[in-house]
Design a protein around this motif. Structure first.
Motif, PDB file in Angstrom:
ATOM      1  N   ALA A 147      -6.210   6.071   5.681  1.00  0.00           N
ATOM      2  CA  ALA A 147      -5.042   5.206   5.887  1.00  0.00           C
ATOM      3  C   ALA A 147      -3.957   5.463   4.843  1.00  0.00           C
ATOM      4  CB  ALA A 147      -5.457   3.744   5.858  1.00  0.00           C
ATOM      5  N   ASP A 148      -4.303   6.151   3.736  1.00  0.00           N
ATOM      6  CA  ASP A 148      -3.336   6.394   2.673  1.00  0.00           C
ATOM      7  C   ASP A 148      -2.424   7.576   2.970  1.00  0.00           C
ATOM      8  OD1 ASP A 148      -2.438   5.976  -0.248  1.00  0.00           O
ATOM      9  OD2 ASP A 148      -2.986   8.100  -0.216  1.00  0.00           O
ATOM     10  N   SER A 149      -2.780   8.424   3.909  1.00  0.00           N
ATOM     11  CA  SER A 149      -2.034   9.662   4.138  1.00  0.00           C
ATOM     12  C   SER A 149      -0.612   9.374   4.596  1.00  0.00           C
ATOM     13  CB  SER A 149      -2.746  10.523   5.186  1.00  0.00           C
ATOM     14  OG  SER A 149      -2.660   9.931   6.462  1.00  0.00           O
ATOM     15  N   ILE A 150       0.309  10.228   4.182  1.00  0.00           N
ATOM     16  CA  ILE A 150       1.701  10.081   4.580  1.00  0.00           C
ATOM     17  C   ILE A 150       1.832  10.266   6.080  1.00  0.00           C
ATOM     18  CG2 ILE A 150       2.222  12.509   4.135  1.00  0.00           C
ATOM     19  CD1 ILE A 150       4.566   9.480   3.680  1.00  0.00           C
ATOM     20  N   GLN A 151       0.934  11.095   6.670  1.00  0.00           N
ATOM     21  CA  GLN A 151       0.980  11.284   8.116  1.00  0.00           C
ATOM     22  C   GLN A 151       0.702   9.977   8.848  1.00  0.00           C
ATOM     23  OE1 GLN A 151      -0.832  13.199   6.056  1.00  0.00           O
ATOM     24  NE2 GLN A 151       0.061  15.256   6.204  1.00  0.00           N
ATOM     25  N   GLU A 152      -0.234   9.188   8.333  1.00  0.00           N
ATOM     26  CA  GLU A 152      -0.548   7.901   8.956  1.00  0.00           C
ATOM     27  C   GLU A 152       0.617   6.935   8.790  1.00  0.00           C
ATOM     28  OE1 GLU A 152      -2.522   5.042  11.080  1.00  0.00           O
ATOM     29  OE2 GLU A 152      -3.005   7.181  10.852  1.00  0.00           O
ATOM     30  N   TYR A 153       1.237   6.941   7.625  1.00  0.00           N
ATOM     31  CA  TYR A 153       2.395   6.087   7.391  1.00  0.00           C
ATOM     32  C   TYR A 153       3.520   6.427   8.371  1.00  0.00           C
ATOM     33  CZ  TYR A 153       6.611   4.249   5.157  1.00  0.00           C
ATOM     34  OH  TYR A 153       7.801   3.613   4.918  1.00  0.00           O
ATOM     35  N   GLU A 154       3.802   7.717   8.520  1.00  0.00           N
ATOM     36  CA  GLU A 154       4.871   8.136   9.416  1.00  0.00           C
ATOM     37  C   GLU A 154       4.532   7.829  10.867  1.00  0.00           C
ATOM     38  OE1 GLU A 154       5.475  12.237   8.522  1.00  0.00           O
ATOM     39  OE2 GLU A 154       6.759  11.816   6.794  1.00  0.00           O
ATOM     40  N   TYR A 196      11.527   8.516  -1.737  1.00  0.00           N
ATOM     41  CA  TYR A 196      10.625   8.765  -0.622  1.00  0.00           C
ATOM     42  C   TYR A 196       9.635   7.599  -0.549  1.00  0.00           C
ATOM     43  CZ  TYR A 196       8.079  11.584   2.788  1.00  0.00           C
ATOM     44  OH  TYR A 196       7.488  12.042   3.933  1.00  0.00           O
ATOM     45  N   THR A 197       8.334   7.831  -0.485  1.00  0.00           N
ATOM     46  CA  THR A 197       7.384   6.719  -0.467  1.00  0.00           C
ATOM     47  C   THR A 197       6.485   6.783  -1.698  1.00  0.00           C
ATOM     48  OG1 THR A 197       5.590   7.861   0.721  1.00  0.00           O
ATOM     49  CG2 THR A 197       7.323   6.828   2.059  1.00  0.00           C
ATOM     50  N   LYS A 198       6.055   5.613  -2.136  1.00  0.00           N
ATOM     51  CA  LYS A 198       5.070   5.527  -3.206  1.00  0.00           C
ATOM     52  C   LYS A 198       4.115   4.394  -2.877  1.00  0.00           C
ATOM     53  CE  LYS A 198       7.833   7.644  -6.852  1.00  0.00           C
ATOM     54  NZ  LYS A 198       7.062   8.905  -6.859  1.00  0.00           N
ATOM     55  N   ARG A 224       0.820  -1.219   0.000  1.00  0.00           N
ATOM     56  CA  ARG A 224       0.000   0.000   0.000  1.00  0.00           C
ATOM     57  C   ARG A 224       0.850   1.263   0.000  1.00  0.00           C
ATOM     58  NH1 ARG A 224      -5.807   1.048   2.189  1.00  0.00           N
ATOM     59  NH2 ARG A 224      -5.953   3.245   1.690  1.00  0.00           N
ATOM     60  N   ARG A 225       1.863   1.316   0.846  1.00  0.00           N
ATOM     61  CA  ARG A 225       2.821   2.428   0.810  1.00  0.00           C
ATOM     62  C   ARG A 225       4.137   1.928   1.385  1.00  0.00           C
ATOM     63  NH1 ARG A 225       2.811   7.858   0.226  1.00  0.00           N
ATOM     64  NH2 ARG A 225       0.557   8.099   0.339  1.00  0.00           N
ATOM     65  N   GLN A 226       5.226   2.255   0.706  1.00  0.00           N
ATOM     66  CA  GLN A 226       6.541   1.867   1.202  1.00  0.00           C
ATOM     67  C   GLN A 226       7.597   2.834   0.672  1.00  0.00           C
ATOM     68  OE1 GLN A 226       8.418  -1.705  -0.499  1.00  0.00           O
ATOM     69  NE2 GLN A 226       6.841  -1.746  -2.104  1.00  0.00           N
ATOM     70  N   ALA A 227       8.719   2.898   1.390  1.00  0.00           N
ATOM     71  CA  ALA A 227       9.856   3.682   0.920  1.00  0.00           C
ATOM     72  C   ALA A 227      10.473   2.956  -0.270  1.00  0.00           C
ATOM     73  CB  ALA A 227      10.875   3.848   2.039  1.00  0.00           C
ATOM     74  N   LEU A 228      10.664   3.670  -1.368  1.00  0.00           N
ATOM     75  CA  LEU A 228      11.192   3.065  -2.591  1.00  0.00           C
ATOM     76  C   LEU A 228      12.497   3.714  -3.026  1.00  0.00           C
ATOM     77  CD1 LEU A 228       8.215   2.423  -5.046  1.00  0.00           C
ATOM     78  CD2 LEU A 228       9.482   0.750  -3.703  1.00  0.00           C
ATOM     79  N   PHE A 229      13.255   2.955  -3.813  1.00  0.00           N
ATOM     80  CA  PHE A 229      14.517   3.424  -4.362  1.00  0.00           C
ATOM     81  C   PHE A 229      14.566   3.028  -5.828  1.00  0.00           C
ATOM     82  CE2 PHE A 229      14.854   2.669   0.083  1.00  0.00           C
ATOM     83  CZ  PHE A 229      15.685   3.648   0.593  1.00  0.00           C
ATOM     84  N   THR A 230      15.354   3.748  -6.596  1.00  0.00           N
ATOM     85  CA  THR A 230      15.551   3.386  -7.993  1.00  0.00           C
ATOM     86  C   THR A 230      17.042   3.300  -8.264  1.00  0.00           C
ATOM     87  OG1 THR A 230      15.020   3.931 -10.298  1.00  0.00           O
ATOM     88  CG2 THR A 230      15.525   5.775  -8.842  1.00  0.00           C
ATOM     89  N   CYS A 231      17.432   2.339  -9.075  1.00  0.00           N
ATOM     90  CA  CYS A 231      18.849   2.124  -9.390  1.00  0.00           C
ATOM     91  C   CYS A 231      19.142   2.660 -10.780  1.00  0.00           C
ATOM     92  CB  CYS A 231      19.196   0.644  -9.292  1.00  0.00           C
ATOM     93  SG  CYS A 231      20.951   0.312  -9.612  1.00  0.00           S
ATOM     94  N   MET A 232      19.927   3.731 -10.846  1.00  0.00           N
ATOM     95  CA  MET A 232      20.278   4.317 -12.134  1.00  0.00           C
ATOM     96  C   MET A 232      21.276   3.436 -12.883  1.00  0.00           C
ATOM     97  SD  MET A 232      18.296   6.765 -11.686  1.00  0.00           S
ATOM     98  CE  MET A 232      18.554   7.617 -13.233  1.00  0.00           C
ATOM     99  N   THR A 233      22.037   2.623 -12.144  1.00  0.00           N
ATOM    100  CA  THR A 233      23.003   1.724 -12.772  1.00  0.00           C
ATOM    101  C   THR A 233      22.294   0.628 -13.559  1.00  0.00           C
ATOM    102  OG1 THR A 233      24.550   2.106 -10.939  1.00  0.00           O
ATOM    103  CG2 THR A 233      24.964   0.188 -12.339  1.00  0.00           C
ATOM    104  N   CYS A 234      21.189   0.117 -12.992  1.00  0.00           N
ATOM    105  CA  CYS A 234      20.470  -0.994 -13.626  1.00  0.00           C
ATOM    106  C   CYS A 234      19.368  -0.525 -14.571  1.00  0.00           C
ATOM    107  CB  CYS A 234      19.860  -1.898 -12.554  1.00  0.00           C
ATOM    108  SG  CYS A 234      21.080  -2.745 -11.527  1.00  0.00           S
TER     109      CYS A 234
END
Length: 357
Positions: free
Chosen positions: A262-269, A91-93, A54-64
């Motif tokens: 439940a989708d709000s970033i405030q709730e996630y934090e 950040y989160t998506k 539903r919401r998580q901290a994400l990363f992207t790899c520029m190398t791959c």
């Protein structure tokens, strides 16, 4: 004539105890922000098995990311599988499944979860996955920026990040700084025109305290074809029209999950902070010591206790004196600790690590 020597630029830098405490508080605030963002992350377990989280901290790899392929990964995969790569934080998506190890990551296998599907067909990617943001399509931070104002704000619908000066409207000035506000960019308001009616800053609509599920709140509102970035005060989801017609519209546009509290970033934090605060510091230390030999454990514990006592005595002594710390004071403090440890090793018999007693 004064007997004091003239001041020079080579004087010993100093810091007062109050300044030291302020620095510590600043570090704690920064730590709180990190805990709010990453407190829900498990850095040893890939989130792939959880599906589209539903919401998580994400990363992207520029190398791959080859051939304009966008790739997103969880915190664990960023840490274990792409540690030496060019990795950007996103950040989160919402509603995203980890791409590490699938066809988007080329020949880079996932070390934490084998046999992933070739592609996560429901994942959505925007420019952020290619390292660019905002309507100006620039990287962040932008090394070529000519302005120091580089504040970025995330749209709650498309989840892109925008420079405050590129929103097309002025930032609202809130009397209460703790009052959280969400932003919806101009492109999203244009795509979903009904959202313009909820621009509370300009008073276009004021829903009643009790929302009547049978009466549409927008039916009597004046139509506005001027679409621009809007800001919404904390609690705006609870003020949305929930009539049958609007609820059906939210479902058709796939906005219903976004309009859930439940989708709000405030709730996630909030959940992330609660999770990180429940971590047992003593248990973490015990787990860390578990694989050490008996004498090594004694040395570690002795060192921790000695450091705490010596630091406390040192700070009390300085506070009772002139209250000023210099760089030389800090150097002397740690040199003293090292000298005590070496002296103890010279005068105290320490059995070998493999000694059984």
């Amino acid at each position: 004539m004064s007997s004091e020597p003239p001041a020079t630029n080579d004087e010993e830098p100093t810091v007062t105890c109050s300044e030291l405490l302020e620095q510590i508080e600043d570090e704690e605030e920064e730590l709180d922000r990190e805990r709010a963002l990453y407190g829900n992350c498990d850095v040893d377990t890939c989130t792939y098995s959880q599906g589209y989280v539903r919401r998580q901290a994400l990363f992207t790899c520029m190398t791959c990311s080859k051939n304009e392929q966008s790739i997103g990964m969880c915190a664990a995969c960023a840490y274990h599988c792409h540690a030496n790569h060019d990795v950007n934080e996103l950040y989160t998506k919402r509603f995203f499944r980890c791409d590490c190890g699938n066809t988007k990551s080329g020949h880079q296998p996932c070390k934490l979860y084998l046999n992933k599907d070739p592609e996560n067909t429901l994942n959505k990617y925007n420019d952020n996955f290619r390292g660019i943001y905002c309507t100006c399509k620039r990287p962040y931070p932008d090394k070529e920026s000519t302005t120091s104002d580089d504040e970025m704000i995330q749209c709650i619908i498309c989840e892109d990040w925008f420079h405050s000066q590129h929103l097309g409207v002025s930032l609202p000035m809130e009397e209460n700084e703790t009052n959280q506000m969400d932003m919806i960019c101009q492109a999203c308001v244009t795509e979903y025109p009904f959202l313009a009616f909820y621009d509370e800053i300009r008073g276009m609509i004021t829903p009643p305290a009790e929302n009547n599920a049978t009466a549409c709140l927008l039916s009597s509102s004046e139509k506005n074809d001027q679409f621009h970035t809007i800001f919404l005060r904390d609690g705006w989801r609870r003020r949305l029209c929930r009539c049958e017609q609007c609820s059906k519209l939210y479902d058709e546009l796939k906005l219903t999950p976004i309009f859930d509290d439940a989708d709000s970033i405030q709730e996630y934090e909030k959940q992330a902070l609660a999770k990180s605060e429940n971590l047992d510091g003593d248990k973490i230390l015990a787990d860390s010591l578990e694989n050490l030999g008996y004498t090594q454990k004694l040395e570690v514990l002795r060192g921790i206790n000695e450091f705490k006592k010596t630091l406390g005595d040192f700070l009390r002594e300085k506070a009772n004196g002139d209250g000023v710390l210099t760089a030389q004071d800090v150097t002397t403090f740690f040199a003293g600790l090292q000298e005590k440890r070496q002296e103890r090793q010279r005068t105290m018999f320490m059995p070998p690590d493999n000694c059984k007693f």
